[in-house]
Scaffold this active site. Structure first.
Site, PDB file in Angstrom:
ATOM      1  N   LYS A  79       0.848  -1.204   0.000  1.00  0.00           N
ATOM      2  CA  LYS A  79       0.000   0.000   0.000  1.00  0.00           C
ATOM      3  C   LYS A  79       0.875   1.243   0.000  1.00  0.00           C
ATOM      4  O   LYS A  79       1.920   1.266   0.666  1.00  0.00           O
ATOM      5  CB  LYS A  79      -0.925  -0.031   1.228  1.00  0.00           C
ATOM      6  N   SER A 154      -9.820   1.965   2.733  1.00  0.00           N
ATOM      7  CA  SER A 154      -8.898   2.698   1.886  1.00  0.00           C
ATOM      8  C   SER A 154      -7.885   1.802   1.153  1.00  0.00           C
ATOM      9  O   SER A 154      -7.294   2.250   0.177  1.00  0.00           O
ATOM     10  CB  SER A 154      -8.130   3.724   2.717  1.00  0.00           C
ATOM     11  N   SER A 178     -10.074  -0.450   6.916  1.00  0.00           N
ATOM     12  CA  SER A 178      -9.483  -0.263   5.584  1.00  0.00           C
ATOM     13  C   SER A 178      -8.822  -1.497   4.974  1.00  0.00           C
ATOM     14  O   SER A 178      -8.495  -1.486   3.794  1.00  0.00           O
ATOM     15  CB  SER A 178      -8.455   0.876   5.622  1.00  0.00           C
TER      16      SER A 178
END
Lengths: 486, 480
Positions: A79, A154, A178
């Site tokens: 990420k 997210s 997330s």
């Protein structure tokens, strides 16, 4: 079956048996990226060259007969809020568009130590604020199961690239759901570890007391393998727990007989989509068939947890994101009059509207005269939420629930209504507030063939029970084998 | 109207730890710009602070030396504000649970003891330094000072004059230096203070409105800044005005202060508990361990010197005022040396060499044992004071024991009465006239004769014995 479709454990066996090289696996994944990334948009950066170099290095080690970890030679996507030395780490923000950290996050370093091949950085909601990856400054990420829908967020990029076979596994971060919500939306396995189990060093902070890094994988076995690689004490993170680590792979046991599982009524009430509810109840039934004892119970404080979450996370974010001021690194406005002007313009132009909304919310909550009513009150709620989980875990080994009240929604469907977007987090935020571990495993598809994951919540540092529970479910179902067609 | 000034000080002292408060960068003054900084102290994204335990230890040590209660579970907080020298845009400090509270420091004002309350001591990180270009159109940041550990020592408003504030600051400085937690070099910025001043009519027990003055960085500046502010407030009050609660900035060059911000413009720092750090847990055992390392405080030491050891107030003050000298002296006393003689040597000849060579008493290459031995040799009459000075000069150069040096230089005095008597007899036989001169009141004859005997002994005769012996003979003749 192409190499890119396989799991870590499958590829690891092949590597150790010298049936395949890491370069071949990496090339296969890179080809897959070339083929489908235009549709999915899961990456911010694909680091092709450095990935192939890492793969070569691992192949050399294998050739020299070195004994390697299970993730050695396996392509992993990270990420884009996790610092990777020499590779841009943008947090999907204009503010950090050109930021290349001169250091690795603890987990990036762990991946490298274990021979993981970092193949790229995944798209996300800007600074991890969002539940759809739509707040990314760069581009949208699509749900591989339906390209008109969001992948969740997210960590939407990290979920989508694993679902689309553009990475064998990925790392996400979870502040209020997330990892778990996009795992549910994209039919992958996502684990948010206990707060303190995985070091936050090098994770660009959103809400320091809630953030955790965790694995996103194609199955539960891979989840255990990745946990073995990234969990552990880090003296650079004061909140990192110094505990003796188990071998998470030893929890891969298909047996939940006698296990006590509670379903919180508050997570199954109004607002939950009927299909989702049915799938979760089916999962509960499955556990009963496997010999677990399942019952409903009440988990008080759930409503308050959501408010407390938004106050605490925004308050911490307002402080954490203050360092992006246009002075030292990151975006600086082109024209300015004076110092205040640099600050105001750089931040106005460098941050997106969702980030600015949270900064304002958090700044307000911490302001003198409002602190007691908001921040302090939220911390009190936090204590009560922890207490209510403690009470629940006196009776249950695990809590079972949805990860989100709905399946993946249409792109553009909710982004205009912040409150609607926030309300969806009801099933996940309490886990962060209480610092507990939560895992999501594929549990079915709704009437539109969109995936639904079931969430299992455990006691602090009891990832072993969660992995065991998730593994048994996976062994007795085949939802995880149904891949999207791209 | 006559006013009484009410003054409180917030003193920031940089702690002399090896490394910074939240990272492992060197904590050292005077390094090249931006050579002691890292991703952590420059606030790069994703980095985290880890508290240096030494900082807590030093703060507790200061707290114990200033008679404070020590908090058993402290925490750290973020103080949020934007400024280019603060890379995280928050300073990690302590808000409502400082490490040390409710202490005091005794100071001496015009020979009288006065107790000044210490409200609190907390730990925090220093900010960087801005460097402005000569043309004034560009500014640069030096991050070396970012993350240097500080303690902030907040006094009660117990000070009543600039003079008292100066004495408080001097006394505080000597305590911090004594316990070795801070260099307190004001010129290097390792000791800085903010000053709160208010006035009230003499006899009133209510506080007036106070102002806070920043940027005071020298001892003399402190005194001038306070006197200036007292003057400024007096004029306003005398003209029927009121004092605004505001922050002012002292300009040492101009000798005046200017408004920095009004109460309305005061920052809202939005303090909240630092989530990246765990609570600071302090055990009783740890406190006792730290207490055991505390040296004798300067005031206690001075009282011991003037009382038990019988030193004069002035010389006791000189020794206490020089930490390495006091350490050397204490060791001499412990070993049973001649207190007065050793004190004289230290403040006189030894001090002179130490100053000339720009070293401390820790650096001289003879030991307290050696100095005691030198004093004892003099006491025994083995050598004269003049000879002893020669021995001392040699002691600075070699590591030989004083007795060995005395032998080598052949400085031992002849104290054998038989040997001296023979020489005295010889000299008196050659100078019979001297008896008559002495009888006739020419006392100079004594000095002449002693000198002759000393010459005869090639300077090694013990002058006291010679003196005594000749005097006896002359007196005997005079009275016969």
């Amino acid at each position: 079956m192409s190499l890119y479709e396989k799991t870590i454990h499958e590829l690891s066996h092949m590597l150790k048996a010298k049936e395949v090289s890491s370069v071949e696996i990496t090339e296969s994944v890179l080809e897959r990226i070339d083929a489908v990334e235009d549709k999915v948009g899961g990456y911010v950066t694909v680091s092709k060259e450095s990935a192939l170099e890492m793969a070569k290095a691992v192949d050399a080690l294998i050739a020299s007969g070195e004994s390697l970890s299970d993730i050695a030679g396996i392509p992993v996507a990270v990420k884009d809020n996790i610092c990777t030395k020499g590779i841009a780490t943008t947090c999907s923000s204009k503010m950090l568009e050109n930021f290349v950290p001169p250091y690795d996050a603890f987990v990036s370093n762990k991946l490298k130590e274990n021979g993981g091949v970092i193949i790229g950085k995944t798209n996300m909601d800007e600074f991890a604020m969002g539940a759809s990856t739509e707040t990314s400054y760069f581009h949208l990420t699509k749900n591989p199961y339906d390209l008109t829908k969001v992948p969740g967020g997210s960590s939407g990029g990290s979920a989508a690239v694993v679902a689309a076979d553009e990475a064998i596994f990925s790392l996400g971060s979870d502040t209020g759901g997330s990892i778990r919500q996009p795992a549910s939306f994209c039919s992958v396995v996502g684990l948010k570890p206990t707060y303190g189990l995985v070091s936050r060093f090098g994770l660009v902070a959103f809400a320091s007391s809630l953030d955790q890094i965790g694995p996103m994988t194609k199955d539960v076995t891979d989840c255990a393998i990745v946990m073995n690689a990234i969990a552990g004490h880090d003296k650079m993170d004061s909140t990192s727990a110094n505990i003796t680590l188990p071998d998470y792979k030893s929890a891969l046991v298909d047996d939940v007989k006698g296990m006590k599982i509670g379903i919180p009524r508050e997570y199954m009430g109004e607002g939950i989509a009927p299909d989702v509810k049915a799938i979760i109840l089916n999962a509960a039934k499955k556990y009963e068939e496997m010999g677990a004892i399942v019952e409903e119970f009440s988990l008080p404080m759930t409503d308050y947890a959501l408010s407390a979450y938004y106050i605490i996370s925004s308050a911490e974010a307002s402080s954490n994101l203050a360092r992006f001021d246009g002075i030292k690194y990151g975006y600086r406005t082109k024209e300015f009059e004076d110092l205040t002007d640099i600050y105001a313009k750089s931040r106005t132009e460098g941050f997106g509207s969702e980030v600015k909304r949270r900064i304002m919310l958090g700044t307000y909550a911490l302001s003198s005269g409002y602190y007691d009513a908001y921040y302090k009150k939220a911390q009190q709620v936090r204590t009560l939420v922890k207490q209510s989980f403690n009470d629940a875990f006196a009776k249950y080994d695990m809590i079972l629930s949805p990860a989100y009240p709905n399946t993946a929604f249409e792109i553009g469907g909710k982004i205009t209504d912040a409150v609607q977007m926030y309300l969806g987090d009801i099933c996940t935020v309490s886990v962060n507030i209480a610092g507990l571990p939560g895992i999501v495993v594929p549990a079915g598809f709704d009437s539109n063939n969109m995936p639904v994951g079931v969430q299992l919540i455990g006691k602090a540092f009891d990832e072993m029970t969660l992995i065991r529970g998730a593994y048994a479910f996976e062994k007795n179902t085949d939802f995880h084998t149904i891949r999207p067609s791209l | 109207m006559n006013y009484e000034s009410v003054i409180g000080l917030e003193v920031h002292a940089e702690l002399a730890t090896n490394t910074k408060i939240y990272c492992s960068c060197r904590n050292e003054f005077g390094l090249d710009v931006n050579t002691s900084c890292c991703p952590i102290c420059t606030g790069m994204p994703g980095t985290l602070p880890v508290l240096n335990k030494k900082v807590v230890e030093y703060a507790i040590k200061a707290g114990l030396a200033l008679n404070c209660s020590i908090t058993r579970e402290g925490k750290q907080d973020r103080k949020n504000y934007f400024y280019p020298d603060l890379p995280k845009a928050y300073q990690i400090s302590q808000f409502d649970l400082p490490l040390c509270t409710d202490g005091y420091l005794d100071i001496e004002v015009n020979g009288e003891k006065k107790r000044i309350g210490i409200t609190r001591i907390h730990i925090e990180e220093d900010a960087g330094k801005l460097i402005h270009s000569v043309m004034g159109d560009e500014s640069y940041v030096d991050f070396n000072r970012c993350g240097v550990p500080l303690i902030e020592i907040v006094s009660e408003p117990d000070l009543r004059s600039a003079e008292e504030a100066k004495i408080y600051l001097e006394t505080l400085k000597s305590v911090l230096q004594y316990i070795e937690v801070s260099d307190c070099k004001m010129e290097e910025g390792s000791l800085r203070c903010d000053i709160n001043v208010s006035l009230r009519p003499v006899g009133s027990d209510k506080f007036g409105t106070r102002t806070e003055m920043k940027n005071v960085s020298t001892l003399s500046g402190t005194q001038r800044a306070i006197d200036y502010e007292i003057g400024r407030q007096t004029v306003i009050l005398d003209n029927g005005g009121t004092i605004d609660q505001e922050t002012r900035r002292w300009d040492d060059g101009k000798g005046e202060n200017v408004l920095l911000r009004s109460k309305e413009e005061a920052h809202d720092y939005r303090y909240f508990p630092e989530p990246d750090l765990m609570p600071i847990v302090v055990s009783d055992e740890w406190i006792e361990e730290i207490r055991a390392t505390l040296p004798e405080m300067p005031d206690v030491k001075k009282a011991r010197y003037t009382g038990e050891l019988g030193l004069g107030d002035y010389e006791a003050g000189i020794i206490v005022g020089n930490k390495s000298m006091a350490r050397f002296f204490d060791r001499c006393v412990e070993l049973g040396g001649n207190v007065k003689a050793v004190a004289n040597w230290l403040q006189g000849d030894i001090m002179k060499v130490v100053k000339d060579k720009d070293i401390t008493f820790d650096d001289i290459n003879f030991t307290p044992e050696d100095l005691n031995e030198l004093a004892a040799i003099v006491d025994k009459g083995t050598i004269s004071i003049t000879a002893a000075k020669k021995v001392l000069a040699k002691m600075f150069e070699t590591s030989d024991k004083p007795s060995k040096i005395v032998d080598e230089l052949g400085l031992a005095q002849i104290s054998d009465e038989g040997a001296i008597e023979a020489m005295v007899n010889a000299v008196l036989d050659q100078n019979p006239q001297s008896f008559e001169d002495y009888k006739n009141g020419k006392t100079r004859a004594l000095g002449f004769l002693v000198g002759m005997v000393m010459k005869e002994s090639k300077g090694k005769g013990n002058p006291q014995i010679i003196n005594k012996m000749i005097l006896e003979r002359l007196e005997a003749y005079k009275n016969s």
